[in-house]
Motif scaffolding. Structure first.
Motif: not given
Length: 394
Positions: A57-62, A142-148, A234-237
């Protein structure tokens, strides 16, 4: 005579009653360890899942934590572990950092396993909020935060021998084993990881660099719950889609498609000139959305708050805002967190997004790999909400 007979008869009854009660208690007592063990396991599983859900939940809020200097969260990033300097809080960390779950930062009670011990927590380098979004890139550090990006934290499964990488791990230490010297106290801010966590198959759960998951056995009673890339993305989408789409016809893609209903430019940018300022959006032959985040119309559709920001600057193909802050000891880049125009671009979320403009009167925006879709009615009233739905289990 009668009294003696009665007394003689009552004694065997009393003995039988006591024997019966003792038998029942013995049978119950034999079951107590199993009952206590089940309760302990349930408490451990509950604590792990509560902590995992809070972290996701923390990650999804940002959103930035103003109490933490230089905090620069972007949706998908996680807080640092609590390393005892600030009990319950996420402050700073680097590769290989392991600590307790930062329960104060997450806004939850201290998560304790069935033995009363607080949970431990470690995460992939590059997944924490301390990395500024303008430094992120595909294949970078740092990497890009995405499904890749699946994370880099190694996880070994003892039962199957399978090895994988995950975003983060939560570890319930269980009760102390032989040789572990645990410190009395609140048990959430004392001791070292080696006195709580074990090793197996050459993997050391106390290292902060890898983890092993296994059933309880002699010399090992850690319970490990990973946070996988699937859990996280799935939570961030939904957040990604809603930010891209916009809340009404005067923000996000809803505004851009209203003002620029056809692809612009008619041809894709060239390799020599990938981001000419004139183009706004277009679709690849596969239907993938391409947005020019340097274009002024795109900046207006994804605005940064006016207070506390300077003019936008260009970094590569993305727009970055330098935040201004007068608080002593604070970095200018830490004031307001990360704006959507920044994290959507630097993390390259549009690379995973398909757009179907005005199909049967409805515009849809989809992240197929995650199975989420946002839609809105073209020519609908401007205040109509963007609808979000799951189209399949990603």
């Amino acid at each position: 005579m009668t009294r003696n007979a009665s007394s003689g008869f009552a004694l065997p009854l009393l003995v039988l009653a006591l024997f019966g009660a003792g038998t029942v208690w013995a049978m119950y007592a034999m079951r107590l360890p199993s009952s206590f063990d089940r309760h302990s396991r349930l408490q451990t599983e509950t604590a792990l899942r509560v902590a995992r859900d809070a972290l996701i939940g923390y990650a999804a809020s940002g959103y930035a934590d103003k109490s933490i200097p230089n905090d620069s969260p972007t949706p998908g990033t996680l807080p640092c572990p609590d390393t005892k300097a600030y009990p319950g809080e996420a402050r700073s960390c680097s590769a290989g950092t392991i600590g307790r779950v930062p329960w104060k930062t997450l806004g939850i009670d201290p998560p304790r396993d069935g033995s009363g011990e607080c949970l431990w927590y470690a995460l992939s380098d590059g997944a924490h909020t301390r990395q500024h979004v303008e430094n992120r890139s595909v294949g970078g550090n740092p990497p890009a935060i995405n499904p890749g990006w699946p994370g880099t934290f190694p996880l070994h499964d003892h039962a199957t021998g399978a090895k994988s990488v995950v975003i983060a791990v939560l570890i319930a230490p269980g009760s102390a084993l032989k040789g572990q010297a645990r410190t009395l106290g609140d048990r959430c801010n004392t001791g070292e990881a080696n006195d709580y966590l074990e090793s197996l198959d050459g993997y050391n759960n106390a290292s902060g660099a890898s983890a092993v998951r296994a059933a309880r056995q002699p010399g090992f009673n850690d319970t490990v719950l990973p946070i996988t890339s699937k859990d996280l993305y799935n939570a961030i989408a939904p957040r990604v889609l809603l930010e891209l789409a916009g809340s009404n016809d005067f923000s996000g893609l809803r505004q851009l498609l209203r003002e620029f209903p056809t692809q612009h430019p008619p041809t894709a940018p060239t390799e020599e000139n990938p981001t000419p300022p004139s183009w706004v959006w277009y679709l690849t032959p596969e239907g993938r959305l391409m947005l020019n985040f340097l274009n002024e119309d795109v900046r207006k559709a994804f605005p940064a708050p006016q207070g506390g920001t300077s003019d936008a600057e260009s970094i590569g193909n993305c727009t970055h805002y330098v935040k201004m802050d007068s608080t002593p000891g604070r970095s200018p880049d830490s004031a307001d967190g990360t704006f959507s125009i920044e994290w959507l671009c630097f993390n390259q979320w549009t690379s995973y997004t398909l757009l179907a403009p005005r199909t049967m009167g409805e515009t849809t925006l989809t992240i197929p790999i995650l199975g989420w879709q946002a839609s809105w009615q073209a020519n609908a009233i401007s205040t109509a909400r963007t609808q979000l739905r799951r189209v399949h289990n990603g």
